[in-house]
Motif scaffolding. Structure first.
Motif, PDB file in Angstrom:
ATOM      1  N   ARG A  56       0.788  -1.230   0.000  1.00  0.00           N
ATOM      2  CA  ARG A  56       0.000   0.000   0.000  1.00  0.00           C
ATOM      3  C   ARG A  56       0.823   1.284   0.000  1.00  0.00           C
ATOM      4  O   ARG A  56       0.328   2.330  -0.428  1.00  0.00           O
ATOM      5  N   ASN A  99      -0.999   1.512   6.214  1.00  0.00           N
ATOM      6  CA  ASN A  99      -1.573   2.206   5.075  1.00  0.00           C
ATOM      7  C   ASN A  99      -0.638   3.234   4.459  1.00  0.00           C
ATOM      8  O   ASN A  99      -0.669   3.458   3.251  1.00  0.00           O
ATOM      9  N   ASP A 114      -4.326   1.142   9.692  1.00  0.00           N
ATOM     10  CA  ASP A 114      -5.774   1.246   9.509  1.00  0.00           C
ATOM     11  C   ASP A 114      -6.510   1.607  10.794  1.00  0.00           C
ATOM     12  O   ASP A 114      -7.644   2.087  10.743  1.00  0.00           O
ATOM     13  N   PHE A 138      -8.220   5.051   9.913  1.00  0.00           N
ATOM     14  CA  PHE A 138      -7.009   4.875   9.117  1.00  0.00           C
ATOM     15  C   PHE A 138      -6.229   6.177   8.927  1.00  0.00           C
ATOM     16  O   PHE A 138      -6.802   7.260   8.826  1.00  0.00           O
ATOM     17  N   GLY A 365      -8.049  -3.665   2.718  1.00  0.00           N
ATOM     18  CA  GLY A 365      -7.920  -2.217   2.719  1.00  0.00           C
ATOM     19  C   GLY A 365      -8.836  -1.573   3.740  1.00  0.00           C
ATOM     20  O   GLY A 365      -9.788  -2.156   4.227  1.00  0.00           O
TER      21      GLY A 365
END
Length: 401
Positions: A56, A99, A114, A138, A365
């Motif tokens: 990510r 993230n 997150d 997040f 995600g």
């Protein structure tokens, strides 16, 4: 403009600060490396599989010797850019998927996950040197303030926080009020005295550092969809102090001037695919802006072509020419044409007179809150067009500022 297919959704990109090399972090867990030249011709250089789970975030060290990669598997990877191999692996450094990552100084690295946890690292040490837990959603973006040695983080919980990396206190230096919207991106402008923050509902919130971080001092409406990515212009452009690039979930890459506010134009189109990240090569001082999103390609846009031509066109109008020059519809073979810049700009009073985060899939995600929003048509790049690819601007959309 050059289009580099990568074969998977791109979550982040990072340009080498001194070489014509760009790195991409992908949904399938790979980091793919590409080289490019001054004409935009590109070639694949390296593909490294870090994990079966998504990559990510990417961040290069200031000298470009190390590339840090983070993702869903909660592992921090350090890649030696000279050899293209993993030099260090730190597993389980967060309790939730990571993230974002930023590498502001040679001896400081920051990661955000997150669940809203932020950790500061010294690459020379194995354990984190500081952990912050002021956010509960997040971490969407980071910004480094070199003059104050402070790190600013935005979060899906609707707040931003400022951390003094020199302090040993467990709480941040400052924490804003709830902005009642997910904060997705952040960038400084006006010489670093002001900060623009992109939101899920399409508002750009303006913070004035001289007035503190408690609340924004102005709001710029206009984006019909979320402002997922922000980036400053290279300092070589005269208007760089108040001009930024915005990447939206409508797939358009816009150039916007702030305070006073006007839409300069749309310079790239990802065809309805959300733009996740944007960055400029040569440590933000180059000519190529890279934009990535859900369309599985890296688009390179030549700023010299789209911005310097616009400035020359504006000079001709001042000389009395009066004709509107449009950029050529012809692009690099296989790439969509760049949209023409808007010649009839919409201006607003200065601030003294004025007032989503992408996910990988259902199981991967961060899952930001869904908010109902009205499609007000402001800054809309896909309205009825008078001619091919022309951006049609409503002259009144900034009248309320």
């Amino acid at each position: 403009m050059p289009v580099i297919p990568v074969g998977s959704q791109i979550f982040d990109l990072a340009f080498h600060p001194t070489s014509n090399v760009v790195y991409t972090g992908l949904l399938d867990g790979k980091v793919k490396t590409f080289t490019y030249d001054d004409q935009g011709a590109h070639s694949a250089a390296k593909s490294l599989r870090l994990s079966k789970r998504s990559c990510r975030g990417l961040a290069l060290s200031p000298d470009g010797s190390s590339l840090c990669a983070v993702g869903k598997n909660r592992t921090l990877y350090t890649i030696d850019t000279s050899t293209g191999t993993v030099s260090e692996t730190r597993q389980g450094v967060h309790d939730a998927p990571i993230n974002r990552v930023v590498y502001p100084t040679p001896h400081l690295l920051a990661t955000g996950d997150d669940d809203g946890t932020i950790k500061l690292w010294d690459p020379r040490k194995q354990e984190a040197i500081h952990t912050y837990a002021q956010h509960f959603d997040f971490i969407s973006d980071f910004m480094w303030l070199q003059d104050k040695r402070q790190l600013v983080a935005t979060s899906g919980d609707g707040t931003l926080s400022v951390m003094d990396v020199r302090s040993k206190k467990p709480e941040p230096f400052a924490h804003s009020e709830d902005q009642e919207d997910e904060l997705l991106s952040i960038v400084p402008f006006k010489g670093g005295t002001k900060v623009a923050v992109g939101t899920q509902l399409g508002i750009i919130s303006i913070f004035n550092r001289n007035k503190g971080w408690g609340d924004c001092v102005d709001r710029v409406p206009g984006h019909p969809h979320s402002v997922d990515a922000l980036c400053p212009l290279p300092s070589s452009y005269p208007s760089s102090h108040n001009t930024i690039l915005t990447g939206s979930s409508d797939g358009l890459l816009r150039v916007i001037e702030l305070l006073p506010t006007r839409l300069v134009g749309v310079i790239a189109d990802h065809k309805d695919f959300p733009i996740e990240r944007i960055a400029i090569d040569r440590a933000g001082e180059g000519r190529w802006v890279g934009s990535v999103g859900h369309d599985e390609v890296l688009r390179l846009t030549d700023l010299r072509e789209v911005l310097e031509d616009e400035e020359e066109g504006g000079a001709k109008e001042e000389d009395g020419d009066g004709e509107e020059d449009a950029l050529s519809d012809e692009g690099t073979e296989g790439a969509p044409p760049v949209l023409p810049l808007a010649k009839k700009a919409v201006t607003a009073d200065d601030e003294d007179g004025g007032g989503g985060h992408g996910s990988e899939d259902e199981s991967d995600g961060p899952k930001p809150k869904k908010r109902q929003k009205k499609d007000n048509g402001d800054l809309k790049g896909r309205a009825e067009k008078k001619r091919r690819n022309q951006v049609d601007i409503d002259p009144s959309f900034f009248s309320g500022l």
